[in-house]
Design a protein around this motif. Structure first.
Motif, short mmCIF file in Angstrom:
data_model
loop_
_atom_site.label_atom_id
_atom_site.label_comp_id
_atom_site.label_asym_id
_atom_site.label_seq_id
_atom_site.Cartn_x
_atom_site.Cartn_y
_atom_site.Cartn_z
N GLU A 1 0.88 -1.27 -0.06
CA GLU A 1 -0.10 -0.09 0.03
C GLU A 1 0.79 1.19 0.00
OE1 GLU A 1 -3.19 1.98 3.27
OE2 GLU A 1 -3.50 -0.16 2.61
N LEU A 2 0.48 2.23 -1.07
CA LEU A 2 1.54 3.43 -1.08
C LEU A 2 0.67 4.54 -1.16
CD1 LEU A 2 3.65 2.23 -4.03
CD2 LEU A 2 4.21 2.23 -1.40
N PRO A 3 0.92 5.73 -0.80
CA PRO A 3 0.29 6.97 -0.83
C PRO A 3 -0.24 7.42 -2.35
CG PRO A 3 2.33 7.49 0.47
CD PRO A 3 2.20 6.24 -0.06
N ALA A 4 -1.37 7.72 -2.52
CA ALA A 4 -1.88 8.19 -3.97
C ALA A 4 -0.90 9.02 -4.71
CB ALA A 4 -3.26 8.60 -3.81
N THR A 5 -0.26 9.85 -3.90
CA THR A 5 0.66 10.69 -4.38
C THR A 5 1.75 10.44 -5.21
OG1 THR A 5 1.79 11.02 -2.32
CG2 THR A 5 -0.05 12.62 -2.96
N ALA A 6 2.18 9.02 -4.85
CA ALA A 6 3.38 8.48 -5.65
C ALA A 6 3.03 7.79 -7.20
CB ALA A 6 3.61 6.90 -4.81
N LEU A 7 1.69 8.06 -7.39
CA LEU A 7 1.41 7.25 -8.67
C LEU A 7 1.51 8.38 -9.84
CD1 LEU A 7 -0.19 4.87 -10.12
CD2 LEU A 7 -2.48 6.07 -9.71
N ILE A 8 1.90 7.88 -10.94
CA ILE A 8 1.85 8.46 -12.12
C ILE A 8 1.45 7.80 -13.29
CG2 ILE A 8 3.65 9.69 -13.94
CD1 ILE A 8 5.95 9.12 -11.90
N GLU A 9 0.48 8.43 -14.25
CA GLU A 9 -0.22 7.80 -15.30
C GLU A 9 0.23 8.44 -16.41
OE1 GLU A 9 -4.46 6.22 -13.75
OE2 GLU A 9 -4.22 8.30 -12.88
N ARG A 10 0.84 7.60 -17.46
CA ARG A 10 1.29 8.01 -18.67
C ARG A 10 0.88 6.96 -19.78
NH1 ARG A 10 7.42 10.14 -17.03
NH2 ARG A 10 6.73 11.82 -15.64
N GLU A 11 0.18 7.55 -20.89
CA GLU A 11 -0.11 6.66 -21.85
C GLU A 11 -0.66 5.18 -21.31
OE1 GLU A 11 3.60 6.10 -24.02
OE2 GLU A 11 4.01 8.10 -24.32
N GLY A 12 -1.82 5.51 -20.50
CA GLY A 12 -2.59 4.30 -20.09
C GLY A 12 -1.42 3.22 -19.05
N LYS A 13 -0.38 3.89 -18.70
CA LYS A 13 0.48 3.14 -17.85
C LYS A 13 0.37 3.55 -16.49
CE LYS A 13 3.62 1.30 -21.27
NZ LYS A 13 5.21 1.21 -21.89
N THR A 14 0.39 2.91 -15.42
CA THR A 14 0.45 3.34 -13.93
C THR A 14 1.81 3.08 -13.62
OG1 THR A 14 -0.20 1.09 -13.37
CG2 THR A 14 -1.95 2.73 -13.48
N LEU A 15 2.69 4.38 -13.06
CA LEU A 15 3.93 4.03 -12.79
C LEU A 15 4.34 4.60 -11.53
CD1 LEU A 15 5.15 5.68 -16.23
CD2 LEU A 15 4.98 3.13 -15.70
N VAL A 16 5.56 4.27 -10.92
CA VAL A 16 5.94 4.95 -9.85
C VAL A 16 7.30 5.28 -9.89
CG1 VAL A 16 4.29 4.22 -8.14
CG2 VAL A 16 6.46 2.98 -8.77
N TRP A 17 7.94 6.40 -9.21
CA TRP A 17 9.39 6.57 -9.26
C TRP A 17 10.24 5.75 -8.20
CZ3 TRP A 17 11.69 8.85 -12.97
CH2 TRP A 17 11.14 9.94 -13.81
N VAL A 18 11.12 4.80 -8.55
CA VAL A 18 11.64 3.87 -7.68
C VAL A 18 13.16 4.49 -7.46
CG1 VAL A 18 12.51 1.63 -6.97
CG2 VAL A 18 10.49 2.07 -8.14
N VAL A 19 13.79 4.69 -6.31
CA VAL A 19 14.86 5.19 -5.87
C VAL A 19 15.97 3.86 -6.05
CG1 VAL A 19 16.30 6.47 -4.24
CG2 VAL A 19 13.72 6.78 -4.33
N ASP A 20 16.98 4.27 -6.74
CA ASP A 20 18.09 3.49 -6.87
C ASP A 20 19.01 3.89 -5.59
OD1 ASP A 20 20.52 2.03 -7.39
OD2 ASP A 20 20.48 2.26 -9.60
N PRO A 21 19.26 2.81 -4.55
CA PRO A 21 20.22 3.06 -3.62
C PRO A 21 21.52 3.09 -3.78
CG PRO A 21 19.37 0.86 -3.38
CD PRO A 21 18.75 1.29 -4.52
N GLN A 22 22.04 2.52 -4.97
CA GLN A 22 23.52 2.70 -5.18
C GLN A 22 23.69 3.96 -5.91
OE1 GLN A 22 25.41 0.41 -4.05
NE2 GLN A 22 23.86 -0.92 -3.30
N GLN A 23 22.86 4.39 -7.14
CA GLN A 23 23.19 5.69 -7.71
C GLN A 23 22.61 6.84 -7.15
OE1 GLN A 23 25.53 5.34 -10.43
NE2 GLN A 23 25.67 3.22 -10.10
N HIS A 24 21.57 6.59 -6.15
CA HIS A 24 20.93 7.79 -5.54
C HIS A 24 20.36 8.53 -6.70
CE1 HIS A 24 22.95 7.28 -1.83
NE2 HIS A 24 24.27 7.13 -2.30
N SER A 25 19.66 7.64 -7.56
CA SER A 25 18.73 8.23 -8.64
C SER A 25 17.34 7.65 -8.77
CB SER A 25 19.59 8.21 -9.97
OG SER A 25 19.74 6.92 -10.34
N VAL A 26 16.77 8.03 -9.64
CA VAL A 26 15.48 7.42 -9.72
C VAL A 26 15.10 7.12 -11.01
CG1 VAL A 26 14.24 8.87 -7.93
CG2 VAL A 26 14.38 9.94 -10.26
N ALA A 27 14.32 6.19 -11.04
CA ALA A 27 13.85 5.51 -12.42
C ALA A 27 12.35 5.11 -12.23
CB ALA A 27 14.62 4.20 -13.14
#
Length: 355
Positions: free
Chosen positions: A282-308
């Motif tokens: 379960e996640l907050p609704a603010t974490a959701l991204i909807e693009r081109e009919g897809k449901t996405l979230v930003w995941v943090v890479d703990p090694q690179q300290h970046s997001v994808a």
């Protein structure tokens, strides 16, 4: 000369453009949360009580007036202990009458026995008649039957006298009295309720919609309302088939996995219902991204300290939360705020204590 100056200016402009393109992305602070899997669905929390699984209501087997109550509500009683007594006058009189009848019949039987013996001796010497012998033997048989009946009447009268004393048939706790000293009761009328304290269970009243969702996989957590640290688990033993007409609830009785010493009869408990479900998070609704009919979230890479971005599958959502069925692993960190201003590979700074 003029051409040389123009070439130098172009080189300067190109150098400046190249510097802007090589400028690193700024590190953006983000709010995030750690993915935690859920395997139990909470159905609600209800108030209940600890009660005895086995409870019996006793009454006298004869009618009469209660002379005395020997124990009060809450008393611990042992098997065979006297709980109450009736006025035994009627039963004593019946016993004396039966004993008198027995004495009379015994005398008649002795006399018939002697007469039959005498007629047999006369008949054996040839001076007695067969008819007299037959009458004497018949009288003896009749007297013997009357004697057995009189003895049974005395035994029954003694039992009736014994029934004027109400005793516990097992070790128990007195939970209720339904009659008082001086009250006249009939045979079989409810007088006292006993509960066996060795086998306890939790009892709760459930709303009809919740009761209809109960399944064998349901897990009940039972905790004392005074001290929630005193807790155990339970399973459903019995669910009343009909709802209470006044409260529209169905009573459920739960078998406790263990019985803490603090779970006395009548202890108020809180019962939490949960059911096994397929793994999800379960996640907050603010974490959701909807693009081109897809449901996405930003995941943090703990090694690179970046997001994808990561595509996820939802099974439920509302204005405040989303429920993710697949696409995330336990322990991964997901951005929960400012998701529309991030770019793939962008460096981020995460507060390790963010939730």
């Amino acid at each position: 000369m003029k051409v040389l100056l123009m070439m130098l200016g172009a080189l300067v402009l190109l150098g400046g453009c190249k510097g802007d393109d090589d400028k690193p992305e700024p590190v953006r602070p983000v709010l995030s949360t750690v993915v935690q899997p859920l395997s139990q669905a909470q159905l609600g929390r209800f108030a209940g009580n600890i009660e005895a699984r086995y409870e019996s209501t006793l009454g006298f087997r004869v009618s009469g007036r209660i002379a005395r109550r020997w124990v009060d509500v809450g008393a611990q009683v042992e098997a065979g202990q006297t709980l109450a007594t009736l006025d035994p006058t009627d039963q004593q009189n019946q016993l004396r009458a039966a004993e008198g009848d027995l004495a009379r019949v015994q005398a008649q039987w002795i006399n018939a026995q002697a007469n039959a013996r005498r007629q047999q001796q006369l008949y054996d010497r040839g001076v007695g008649a067969q008819a007299q012998l037959d009458i004497a033997q018949t009288d003896l048989k009749t007297s013997s039957a009357s004697l057995e009946q009189a003895r049974a009447s005395v035994s029954q009268a003694r039992d009736q006298l014994g029934y004027s004393t109400l005793k516990a048939d097992h070790a128990a706790v007195v939970t209720a009295w339904r009659a008082e000293a001086g009250q006249t009761v009939s045979a079989g009328q409810e007088v006292v309720t006993l509960a066996r304290p060795d086998v306890k269970e939790a009892v709760i009243d459930l709303p009809i919609p919740v009761a209809e969702q109960l399944s064998p996989s349901l897990v009940f957590s039972v905790a004392s309302q005074l001290d929630p640290s005193i807790a155990t688990t339970a399973t459903l033993r019995e669910l009343e088939p009909q709802a209470d007409a006044a409260t529209r609830t169905r009573r459920a009785r739960l078998t406790l996995a263990s019985t803490p010493p603090a779970f006395h009869l009548g202890t108020a408990v809180g019962v939490t219902l949960s059911s096994a479900i397929s793994p999800r998070s379960e996640l907050p609704a603010t974490a959701l991204i909807e693009r081109e009919g897809k449901t996405l979230v930003w995941v943090v890479d703990p090694q690179q300290h970046s997001v994808a971005t990561r595509e996820v599958t939802l099974i439920d959502r509302d204005a405040k939360r989303i429920v993710v069925a697949s696409g995330l692993q336990p322990g991964e960190r997901v951005v929960t705020a400012g998701v529309n201003s991030l770019k793939p590979g962008q460096p981020v700074k995460v507060d390790e204590d963010a939730r």
